[in-house]
Design an enzyme around this catalytic site. Sequence first.
Site, PDB file in Angstrom:
ATOM      1  N   ARG C  98      -2.689   8.775  -9.246  1.00  0.00           N
ATOM      2  CA  ARG C  98      -1.756   8.243  -7.539  1.00  0.00           C
ATOM      3  C   ARG C  98      -1.360   9.309  -6.923  1.00  0.00           C
ATOM      4  O   ARG C  98      -1.459   8.970  -6.350  1.00  0.00           O
ATOM      5  CB  ARG C  98      -1.629   7.316  -8.610  1.00  0.00           C
ATOM      6  CG  ARG C  98      -0.037   6.740  -7.746  1.00  0.00           C
ATOM      7  CD  ARG C  98       0.955   5.538  -8.075  1.00  0.00           C
ATOM      8  NE  ARG C  98       2.028   4.922  -7.134  1.00  0.00           N
ATOM      9  CZ  ARG C  98       2.265   3.949  -7.263  1.00  0.00           C
ATOM     10  NH1 ARG C  98       2.854   3.548  -8.641  1.00  0.00           N
ATOM     11  NH2 ARG C  98       2.803   3.332  -6.464  1.00  0.00           N
ATOM     12  N   ASN C 152      -3.709  -2.802 -10.815  1.00  0.00           N
ATOM     13  CA  ASN C 152      -3.924  -3.030  -9.287  1.00  0.00           C
ATOM     14  C   ASN C 152      -5.445  -1.790  -9.059  1.00  0.00           C
ATOM     15  O   ASN C 152      -5.757  -1.130  -9.301  1.00  0.00           O
ATOM     16  CB  ASN C 152      -2.551  -1.991  -8.370  1.00  0.00           C
ATOM     17  CG  ASN C 152      -1.927  -3.176  -8.113  1.00  0.00           C
ATOM     18  OD1 ASN C 152      -2.022  -4.123  -7.881  1.00  0.00           O
ATOM     19  ND2 ASN C 152      -0.764  -2.619  -8.057  1.00  0.00           N
ATOM     20  N   CYS C 174      -0.177 -10.832  -9.365  1.00  0.00           N
ATOM     21  CA  CYS C 174       0.722  -9.739  -8.883  1.00  0.00           C
ATOM     22  C   CYS C 174       1.943 -10.171  -9.032  1.00  0.00           C
ATOM     23  O   CYS C 174       2.274 -11.102  -9.260  1.00  0.00           O
ATOM     24  CB  CYS C 174       0.553  -9.823  -7.163  1.00  0.00           C
ATOM     25  SG  CYS C 174       0.884  -8.328  -6.332  1.00  0.00           S
ATOM     26  N   HIS C 204      -1.605  -8.398  -2.166  1.00  0.00           N
ATOM     27  CA  HIS C 204      -0.427  -7.611  -1.355  1.00  0.00           C
ATOM     28  C   HIS C 204      -1.016  -7.818   0.107  1.00  0.00           C
ATOM     29  O   HIS C 204      -0.987  -6.520   0.559  1.00  0.00           O
ATOM     30  CB  HIS C 204      -0.980  -6.532  -1.720  1.00  0.00           C
ATOM     31  CG  HIS C 204      -0.729  -5.991  -2.725  1.00  0.00           C
ATOM     32  ND1 HIS C 204      -0.653  -4.368  -3.666  1.00  0.00           N
ATOM     33  CD2 HIS C 204       0.064  -6.338  -4.437  1.00  0.00           C
ATOM     34  CE1 HIS C 204       0.166  -4.235  -4.719  1.00  0.00           C
ATOM     35  NE2 HIS C 204      -0.027  -5.218  -5.456  1.00  0.00           N
ATOM     36  N   TYR C 258       4.030  -5.426   1.431  1.00  0.00           N
ATOM     37  CA  TYR C 258       2.457  -4.346   1.881  1.00  0.00           C
ATOM     38  C   TYR C 258       2.731  -4.572   3.420  1.00  0.00           C
ATOM     39  O   TYR C 258       1.336  -3.371   3.647  1.00  0.00           O
ATOM     40  CB  TYR C 258       1.755  -4.623   1.349  1.00  0.00           C
ATOM     41  CG  TYR C 258       2.174  -3.785  -0.394  1.00  0.00           C
ATOM     42  CD1 TYR C 258       1.679  -2.376  -1.020  1.00  0.00           C
ATOM     43  CD2 TYR C 258       2.492  -4.663  -1.085  1.00  0.00           C
ATOM     44  CE1 TYR C 258       1.484  -2.435  -2.094  1.00  0.00           C
ATOM     45  CE2 TYR C 258       2.779  -4.420  -2.579  1.00  0.00           C
ATOM     46  CZ  TYR C 258       2.458  -2.772  -2.964  1.00  0.00           C
ATOM     47  OH  TYR C 258       2.673  -2.496  -3.848  1.00  0.00           O
TER      48      TYR C 258
END
Lengths: 445, 445, 445, 445
Positions: C98, C152, C174, C204, C258
């Site tokens: 990440r 995700n 989510c 998102h 987001y």
Amino acid sequence: MTEKKGIKIVTIGGGSSYTPELIEGFIKRYDSLPISELWLVDIPEGEDKLNTVGALAQRMVEEAGVPMKIHLTLDRKEALKGADFVTTQFRVGLLDARAKDERIPLKYNVIGQETNGPGGLFKGLRTIPVILDIVQDMEELCPNAWLINFTNPAGMVTEAIYRHSNWRKVVGLCNVPVGMKMGVAQMLDVDADRVHIDFAGLNHMVYGLNIYLDGENVTETVIKKLTSGEASMTMSNIMDLGWQPEFLQSLGVLPCPYHRYYYQTGRMLEKELEEAADKGTRAEVVQALENDLFELYKDENLRGKPEQLEKRGGAYYSDAACNLIDSLYNDRKDIQPVNTMNNGAIASIPNDSAVEVNCVITKDGPKPLAVGDLPVATRGLVQEIKSFERVASEAAVTGDYKTGLLAMTINPLVPSDHVAKEIFDEMLEAHKDYLPQFRHLEVTQ
Amino acid sequence: MTEKKGIKIVTIGGGSSYTPELIEGFIKRYDSLPISELWLVDIPEGEDKLNTVGALAQRMVEEAGVPMKIHLTLDRKEALKGADFVTTQFRVGLLDARAKDERIPLKYNVIGQETNGPGGLFKGLRTIPVILDIVQDMEELCPNAWLINFTNPAGMVTEAIYRHSNWRKVVGLCNVPVGMKMGVAQMLDVDADRVHIDFAGLNHMVYGLNIYLDGENVTETVIKKLTSGEASMTMSNIMDLGWQPEFLQSLGVLPCPYHRYYYQTGRMLEKELEEAADKGTRAEVVQALENDLFELYKDENLRGKPEQLEKRGGAYYSDAACNLIDSLYNDRKDIQPVNTMNNGAIASIPNDSAVEVNCVITKDGPKPLAVGDLPVATRGLVQEIKSFERVASEAAVTGDYKTGLLAMTINPLVPSDHVAKEIFDEMLEAHKDYLPQFRHLEVTQ
Amino acid sequence: MTEKKGIKIVTIGGGSSYTPELIEGFIKRYDSLPISELWLVDIPEGEDKLNTVGALAQRMVEEAGVPMKIHLTLDRKEALKGADFVTTQFRVGLLDARAKDERIPLKYNVIGQETNGPGGLFKGLRTIPVILDIVQDMEELCPNAWLINFTNPAGMVTEAIYRHSNWRKVVGLCNVPVGMKMGVAQMLDVDADRVHIDFAGLNHMVYGLNIYLDGENVTETVIKKLTSGEASMTMSNIMDLGWQPEFLQSLGVLPCPYHRYYYQTGRMLEKELEEAADKGTRAEVVQALENDLFELYKDENLRGKPEQLEKRGGAYYSDAACNLIDSLYNDRKDIQPVNTMNNGAIASIPNDSAVEVNCVITKDGPKPLAVGDLPVATRGLVQEIKSFERVASEAAVTGDYKTGLLAMTINPLVPSDHVAKEIFDEMLEAHKDYLPQFRHLEVTQ
Amino acid sequence: MTEKKGIKIVTIGGGSSYTPELIEGFIKRYDSLPISELWLVDIPEGEDKLNTVGALAQRMVEEAGVPMKIHLTLDRKEALKGADFVTTQFRVGLLDARAKDERIPLKYNVIGQETNGPGGLFKGLRTIPVILDIVQDMEELCPNAWLINFTNPAGMVTEAIYRHSNWRKVVGLCNVPVGMKMGVAQMLDVDADRVHIDFAGLNHMVYGLNIYLDGENVTETVIKKLTSGEASMTMSNIMDLGWQPEFLQSLGVLPCPYHRYYYQTGRMLEKELEEAADKGTRAEVVQALENDLFELYKDENLRGKPEQLEKRGGAYYSDAACNLIDSLYNDRKDIQPVNTMNNGAIASIPNDSAVEVNCVITKDGPKPLAVGDLPVATRGLVQEIKSFERVASEAAVTGDYKTGLLAMTINPLVPSDHVAKEIFDEMLEAHKDYLPQFRHLEVTQ
Ligand SMILES: [Mn+2]
Ligand SMILES: [Mn+2]
Ligand SMILES: [Mn+2]
Ligand SMILES: [Mn+2]
């Protein structure tokens, strides 16, 4: 493709009485459509007719002086090798089967209708497996060829190819739209090329949404005329009953001759019962015509298409077929009504279903013109036939009894589920020799 | 809205024999649905019945000891002022008109079918202008109210409101789905609240796409049972003919009782002809029942809903109506099958058309659950009825003769355009007193 | 299914720091959701964390006194056998990966955005093949189980399962929507269960189309508040920048946190650059948090979820997950926003694509509520992300270089095709150990 | 219509420097397109240019010896009376306004893009009210005429006419597709008429989905060539930056020159900033060109279109326009890419929106060819611009500040809502003389 090498065409069901129409069309267009090989293919049972028609074809070609080589064969695979176009005009079970398609439903006071009715269901059940076999051969032997299908029920057959194979180079063809255009031209007493019609719908369920004369919309005038008694428009194989004027005016679009079976069901049934009793069903009438035609064809002095062929019901057949092949080959980009994948052209019909609609014909295939949605009043019937075609093609492929019965029951000509079963069972038995996919039922029932 | 002030409900057609059902439902739910005023509205011709029913309602409320005030009035506008919910259950032309809706088509060997058939067309032509008038009054007098329409043809009426007004706070309601659910529960011998059905389609043309018992899909089991002869499911006002087993198994979804008119047309027609000859049409039977009911209602000792009301055909009517109003008022977010705007819930039906489909019922109205597309085999019939509803509502609003005739002709129960015209003309004449929008024709014809 | 036998749940990525949230949720709901076995599965590299978290889980269960058996294993197949629910919360490449997803794009002045941005593309490329492996195992070992995916990019992963497998029992989950609802409740200072939001969009990229308080539409009020400076609403892992008031008022719907990456790209980029320079990327911050958490988890006296877990960004995670499983198991028919197949619920998104939308949760899965079309102004962005998700999942499955580059280029955060290639190439190299499907490129490039 | 009486054409913005292109085209086609009257209309501020251009037009017509009468007028209504075709090519605020459209965004590091960008928004806000005025005049004065709109932003203008008027006889026209076709022909070194391209998308956002040479699909070859460095294809008014090869190969369709603003945003911005600093914005460059052109036009010896006009950027403009008018007038049924109502031709764009797509051009207007859906990767961007066009046209009609700001914010070239507001406010002020619909804001702000 075929760079200057001459075109190879294969006609499956080549022994058909229609073949001379096609030959004539090819000869007329030789300059733009230089066919070097025409293979007429048939099955052993049709060998005599194939030889008769093939010999006539040979004489026609000689008479015309075009260097088109005619091959006659019972070996489909040999014929298909390297073909550019494959046309299909065969009839599984011949006219005998059609006679049953028409006769059996009539026993139950139901119109047989050999394309979109109960008869059409069984014609589809017999035909679709054969077409899918041909497609399989083509995948192997001529993967770049176009399949031009005239075999009825052309809409259902085209749907079946889309749903049950990966073959996409197929066009379903019918002479109904060109007949409608010719009829309108005659009614208006003008040259046909001044008339243009926005065709949309399904095979044998196609509407003329707008009619133009020299580009001007004359739909209303034509419908008025059609309902005034002054003029009528029909096809030789469909009885002219006359439309209820206000209904047609309110519908606002030009129906095709086959629409009478649905909008005038009661009257058509009476007529069909009368005619069947009187001179036999259409299949029986056609059988007689065919016999006469083949007698003519045998005459070695005959070196062209005989006039009598026109009575057979295939008017404009040659023109429709040859124009389509010519435009595909020469990338003409002219507009022709054919059966192709909807792709959004007609709203509310699935994009991946077959429709009959005006298309621009290119070397890359037909490109449908978007017509938006059909008039509200026509959508239900169109959707019924589309559902019928889809369920019927599934039954043809799976050989599932219940699916076949479902197709029969939802057909708009069939008055109830119980009658549907009676007709379905009798027809299944009558046609069993041509329905191998349903043979598994015999053990269990 | 209505913060603690008590709910005002207006029932148009309040003199209906059904009203005690509704009263009973309101009384039972008083705690969660505190109705302070219930206005029963009727027209002068219905004054007697209004008074009879109104008095019974009054006695029921007193008996129950709830502080719900019953108002009886012939002045619709007075009643509508500030209403929270308006329910409609009137019948333009009363049962006499319904008798004609059923009788006249039968003369032509056509089922009348007072909701989706030729009879339904004329019921729509009579009813829609009145509903649109009510909507106009509501826009002025109670713009925040919900219109709960029980008046048939409920699908066509809802469609007409969407197409021909700007009013959106409308829900069309029918007791057919709840009847189907109850029937299934009975067949499975379980409590109804363990059964859930995914309803989708149109009013009186609704299917149970999936049936669940405790959340498990038992559709196949139910259909097997239904076709096995062990069990049957119907409604008191529709004859139980029995489905052709393989057809129903292949259809794979639960039809509603009204589907028999379309899937068993021939047999239903015979039955209807028999019954009409024998004991009169359904309207005539109902008329007798109604007379009996009103005799009962007059009895001042009657202080509750009489048992005999159940024969009337409105089973679960009260529950459907009261549950809907309760969920709208209390934002319950439970699932109920109602007629509302499609909004994409059912593919291939226009987004702005009315459908009957499971909805989450919120204070902000019903929110339909997306079901994707209906099974292929059902789409044609559904589309036919939707087209019929749309063309019929246009005719109701415009008073256009040809549009009305078009609606009649495309109805799947009508066998031909010529018969359509005969029936249409006779019905137009028979109902002319209730069809002011068509009066302009009288001069010109 | 699971008749009284106790539920078996398998959590893949069981060694995640989130697991105690889930355990707490399961314990709280034991009465209605009687889990008899909970299998925590991880990979060898995660064995230590799995043991630490597993031990804590064991202590929590003991403390609560529920008979839920905790199994720890590195053998996924063993765990999956006969499972009722499988939850996935793994991270291929762990937080190191990440960090690269976030760091590398920043080098090119591009936001990494680990779910719908360039980072999300690579997270998808690493994750999707693993998920499809799990699905393959499930087909064999627990074909009736539900897959609840929290991993995700959840939207892209759900899309990939629909497009590239036949598995349909999947729900993507989510905590963003529940966070939005909680935020609104806080802003209005009311209990959360009085607030209802019509969620629709993509993971998102979800909007609150309408916001209700006790069933009354208060969308405008909420947006006014949100843009007034009085109140703000965000999530701990997204910086609160403040919306341009008139823009948000005109958009007319509630964006999710987001959305700032897309509507405030320039400002978000600046912030991210600053933060990355200052305290490290989010991945790096989270890594530190995680280390602290695992230190806590090791404490044998800890017998419940530690408060510090809330900082981790997974607020409401447990509630969302447990409520979903509970409603699926108990056929609750309540409304929850989840990722499921569109099926017509949102117009202009293909019916067979994944959307995030309010659904009625039944034992038979989520049934989306039809919302019609999204507001015009939001459709473009939603369509961009959906296209990105589809192209990205194709690249994940095929390992095709150009398809991956195409996904990168059409991402709305990426400013040009040339920059796309630079980022794509650097990330492909950086993540190569986790992208076996792209390994074929190494030879040829 | 126009039976043999000679065609009347009205050109609004007749004083444009482009007019000689048009005149040349009309002269060349006089035989098939017998224009008897050409009315050049302009506003008082343009009177000088109108007279200059008009005089040149007069000399060109005389030189050619065609009996086409040129009328110059400032009275639009007089001109429109009985027109057959009305073409629009005006520019509200002239090149000064365009310079602002380009300059102001650049101050904020944003590309102005005078058609689909922030500049295009303001061009639309200035232009749409004028176009709707013209439409209103046409309804009264020439209800059968076709409106051929060249005025940019042509897509937004066409959309506005569909959404905010009842006028349907409108075609939006652009020379970009013909330029793409010519570019491909050049690249392949073949005659342009051997090349055919399936165009679909939006104005200045159109893709060549398939490219054919003599009917054979050569799309891949062309894209390879385009990305190989051997060949490039662009338009004189858009800088040639070169596409990232693998991206374009993977996109698989031919983008139009304007796509560079979206797929190469960063690089285009740099270039524009450089050029603006260096030689001025495109508007400023064009202004200089125009001045030179008008100097040339004044030369009484000039009796034809001067070569220098080609630098102006309107290559193929005359051909596109004249071919369209010719095909409409003569019902040619050839295929041309124009802006028309979608009607299902492109899936996922609303049926009632404007698209740029191949159409068969008939006397009854353009009939779009159904292309199904655009490639997945292109749908997002197309949808963004369509949403932008729709929101922008609403703002143009309503004069609503927030709607205008919303359009600005959702434009893909604008990096954030805050920057959107800054640019919007500055441009609103700068253009206020041409934005009467927004004048109401001045009091309140
Ligand atoms: Mn035919
Ligand atoms: Mn009902
Ligand atoms: Mn999430
Ligand atoms: Mn242009």
